[in-house]
Write an enzyme that holds these catalytic residues in place. Structure first.
Site, PDB file in Angstrom:
ATOM      1  N   GLU A  62      40.754  35.718 -15.063  1.00  0.00           N
ATOM      2  CA  GLU A  62      39.687  36.686 -15.347  1.00  0.00           C
ATOM      3  C   GLU A  62      38.703  36.196 -16.402  1.00  0.00           C
ATOM      4  OE1 GLU A  62      42.762  37.458 -14.611  1.00  0.00           O
ATOM      5  OE2 GLU A  62      42.866  39.364 -13.541  1.00  0.00           O
TER       6      GLU A  62
HETATM    7  N1  COA Z   1      36.894  38.022  -4.184  1.00  0.00           N
HETATM    8  C1  COA Z   1      36.104  37.943  -3.113  1.00  0.00           C
HETATM    9  N2  COA Z   1      36.122  36.919  -2.243  1.00  0.00           N
HETATM   10  C2  COA Z   1      37.009  35.940  -2.476  1.00  0.00           C
HETATM   11  C3  COA Z   1      37.887  35.966  -3.562  1.00  0.00           C
HETATM   12  C4  COA Z   1      37.807  37.065  -4.447  1.00  0.00           C
HETATM   13  N3  COA Z   1      38.611  37.194  -5.512  1.00  0.00           N
HETATM   14  N4  COA Z   1      38.644  34.844  -3.537  1.00  0.00           N
HETATM   15  C5  COA Z   1      38.274  34.164  -2.448  1.00  0.00           C
HETATM   16  N5  COA Z   1      37.288  34.824  -1.816  1.00  0.00           N
HETATM   17  C6  COA Z   1      36.582  34.423  -0.600  1.00  0.00           C
HETATM   18  C7  COA Z   1      35.573  33.322  -0.876  1.00  0.00           C
HETATM   19  O1  COA Z   1      34.356  33.852  -1.344  1.00  0.00           O
HETATM   20  C8  COA Z   1      35.463  32.724   0.499  1.00  0.00           C
HETATM   21  O2  COA Z   1      34.630  33.549   1.297  1.00  0.00           O
HETATM   22  P1  COA Z   1      33.469  32.909   2.231  1.00  0.00           P
HETATM   23  O3  COA Z   1      34.211  32.049   3.222  1.00  0.00           O
HETATM   24  O4  COA Z   1      32.816  34.100   2.850  1.00  0.00           O
HETATM   25  O5  COA Z   1      32.605  32.102   1.326  1.00  0.00           O
HETATM   26  C9  COA Z   1      36.887  32.843   1.052  1.00  0.00           C
HETATM   27  O6  COA Z   1      37.500  33.868   0.306  1.00  0.00           O
HETATM   28  C10 COA Z   1      37.710  31.584   0.924  1.00  0.00           C
HETATM   29  O7  COA Z   1      37.637  31.188  -0.436  1.00  0.00           O
HETATM   30  P2  COA Z   1      37.766  29.633  -0.853  1.00  0.00           P
HETATM   31  O8  COA Z   1      37.442  29.542  -2.297  1.00  0.00           O
HETATM   32  O9  COA Z   1      36.975  28.810   0.095  1.00  0.00           O
HETATM   33  O10 COA Z   1      39.314  29.388  -0.553  1.00  0.00           O
HETATM   34  P3  COA Z   1      40.282  28.311  -1.218  1.00  0.00           P
HETATM   35  O11 COA Z   1      41.561  28.425  -0.474  1.00  0.00           O
HETATM   36  O12 COA Z   1      39.612  26.999  -1.310  1.00  0.00           O
HETATM   37  O13 COA Z   1      40.504  28.819  -2.741  1.00  0.00           O
HETATM   38  C11 COA Z   1      41.050  30.487  -4.384  1.00  0.00           C
HETATM   39  C12 COA Z   1      41.240  30.005  -2.941  1.00  0.00           C
HETATM   40  C13 COA Z   1      41.847  31.782  -4.491  1.00  0.00           C
HETATM   41  C14 COA Z   1      41.591  29.453  -5.376  1.00  0.00           C
HETATM   42  C15 COA Z   1      39.563  30.683  -4.680  1.00  0.00           C
HETATM   43  O14 COA Z   1      38.979  31.399  -3.617  1.00  0.00           O
HETATM   44  C16 COA Z   1      39.323  31.438  -5.944  1.00  0.00           C
HETATM   45  O15 COA Z   1      39.402  30.866  -7.034  1.00  0.00           O
HETATM   46  N6  COA Z   1      39.051  32.765  -5.839  1.00  0.00           N
HETATM   47  C17 COA Z   1      38.803  33.593  -7.009  1.00  0.00           C
HETATM   48  C18 COA Z   1      40.129  33.985  -7.627  1.00  0.00           C
HETATM   49  C19 COA Z   1      39.900  34.848  -8.859  1.00  0.00           C
HETATM   50  O16 COA Z   1      39.210  34.451  -9.768  1.00  0.00           O
HETATM   51  N7  COA Z   1      40.541  36.058  -8.871  1.00  0.00           N
HETATM   52  C20 COA Z   1      40.452  36.970  -9.964  1.00  0.00           C
HETATM   53  C21 COA Z   1      39.307  37.898  -9.783  1.00  0.00           C
HETATM   54  S1  COA Z   1      39.024  38.901 -11.214  1.00  0.00           S
END
Ligand code: COA
Length: 254
Positions: free
Chosen positions: A142
């Site tokens: 976060e």
């Molecule tokens: N909210 C909204 N969308 C999210 C998301 C979230 N927390 N986490 C992932 N997504 C979406 C991405 O935007 C992407 O969407 P798109 O294809 O329409 O662009 C899709 O999910 C795939 O994400 P991607 O980053 O390509 O997948 P990955 O497997 O390479 O990585 C994570 C996965 C979880 C490591 C990475 O998505 C990430 O860091 N997400 C944020 C996690 C986070 O900070 N959570 C706390 C929120 S307060």
């Protein structure tokens, strides 16, 4: 029991499997999924045919936490009264979801593979037991978004030591399955391919026990975990007396 698009619901005898189903968004918790989960946990608790619950995530990840895109809209438009109201409602919805795990009488077994981030880590820790896939990466990023790991902090600080809890919420690094097991926040590690079956196996064992005794065990567990010793022993005494009376009631019924 029907499934909504974002949450799949499947009964395997007395075990209800809830599967978060936004795999293309790594099961990020938008309002629809958060509400569906909350409703489904209450519904499972009310259903006399169900005795244990498994919580899983479809696709590559367990849950990437709060839906940043939806959440970002609320934060950025905070000066707008309706957006502020939406943010407040969302905060209450998320808090209610985190509350319900310890409020319901039926045990919830988490099955978490790959990413369990922020609110997703919170859900994993809110479960009564947790099976990790070997690919687990659980963490609280976060601060990287300029926000606080807020609602998820209450469970975290109760389940790991304070230094570790602070490290997790302040450094934004994730823990893998072996470290999560060593920290005591995971009960078993399984190959990803066997993750859900392992969790269902545990749930089936819990479901084989007397449902009122299981509900009383869970209720007492959550009460004593947060009480000082003397009131905790008082609560234990109350449950002990109640247990004797319901065993006696059953003996009288026979
Ligand atoms: N909210 C909204 N969308 C999210 C998301 C979230 N927390 N986490 C992932 N997504 C979406 C991405 O935007 C992407 O969407 P798109 O294809 O329409 O662009 C899709 O999910 C795939 O994400 P991607 O980053 O390509 O997948 P990955 O497997 O390479 O990585 C994570 C996965 C979880 C490591 C990475 O998505 C990430 O860091 N997400 C944020 C996690 C986070 O900070 N959570 C706390 C929120 S307060």
């Amino acid at each position: 029991m029907t499934s909504s698009d974002c949450l799949l619901i499947e009964d395997r005898a007395a075990v209800r499997v809830l599967t978060m189903n936004r795999p293309d968004k790594r099961n990020a918790l938008n309002n629809a999924l958060t509400q569906a989960l909350l409703d489904a946990l209450h519904a499972a608790d009310r259903d006399p045919a169900i005795k244990a619950i498994v919580l899983a995530g479809a696709g590559q990840a367990f849950c990437a936490g709060a839906d940043i895109k939806e959440f970002g809209g609320f934060v950025n438009n905070g000066s707008n009264a309706s957006a502020a109201q939406a943010a407040l409602e969302r905060a209450h919805l998320t808090t209610n979801l985190h509350r319900v795990f310890s409020q319901i009488g039926k045990p919830v077994i988490g099955a978490a593979q790959s990413y369990a981030m922020g609110g997703g880590a919170g859900l994993a820790l809110a479960c009564d037991m947790l099976v990790a896939g070997e690919s687990l990466k659980l963490g609280y990023p976060e601060l990287k978004h300029g926000i606080v790991a807020a609602i998820v902090m209450a469970n975290l600080v109760r389940q790991v030591g304070r230094k570790t809890a602070f490290e997790l919420v302040s450094m934004g690094e994730s823990v893998d399955a072996p470290r999560a097991l060593a920290l005591g926040i995971v009960n078993r590690v399984a190959p990803d391919a066997a993750l859900v079956e392992t969790a269902v196996g545990i749930a089936e064992r819990l479901a084989s026990f007397d449902a009122p005794a299981m509900a009383a065990t869970k209720r007492l567990f959550h009460r004593v975990a947060d009480l000082p010793l003397q009131p905790a022993l008082d609560a234990s005494l109350d449950t002990n007396m109640m247990m004797r009376s319901f065993r006696q009631d059953r003996a009288n019924d026979r």
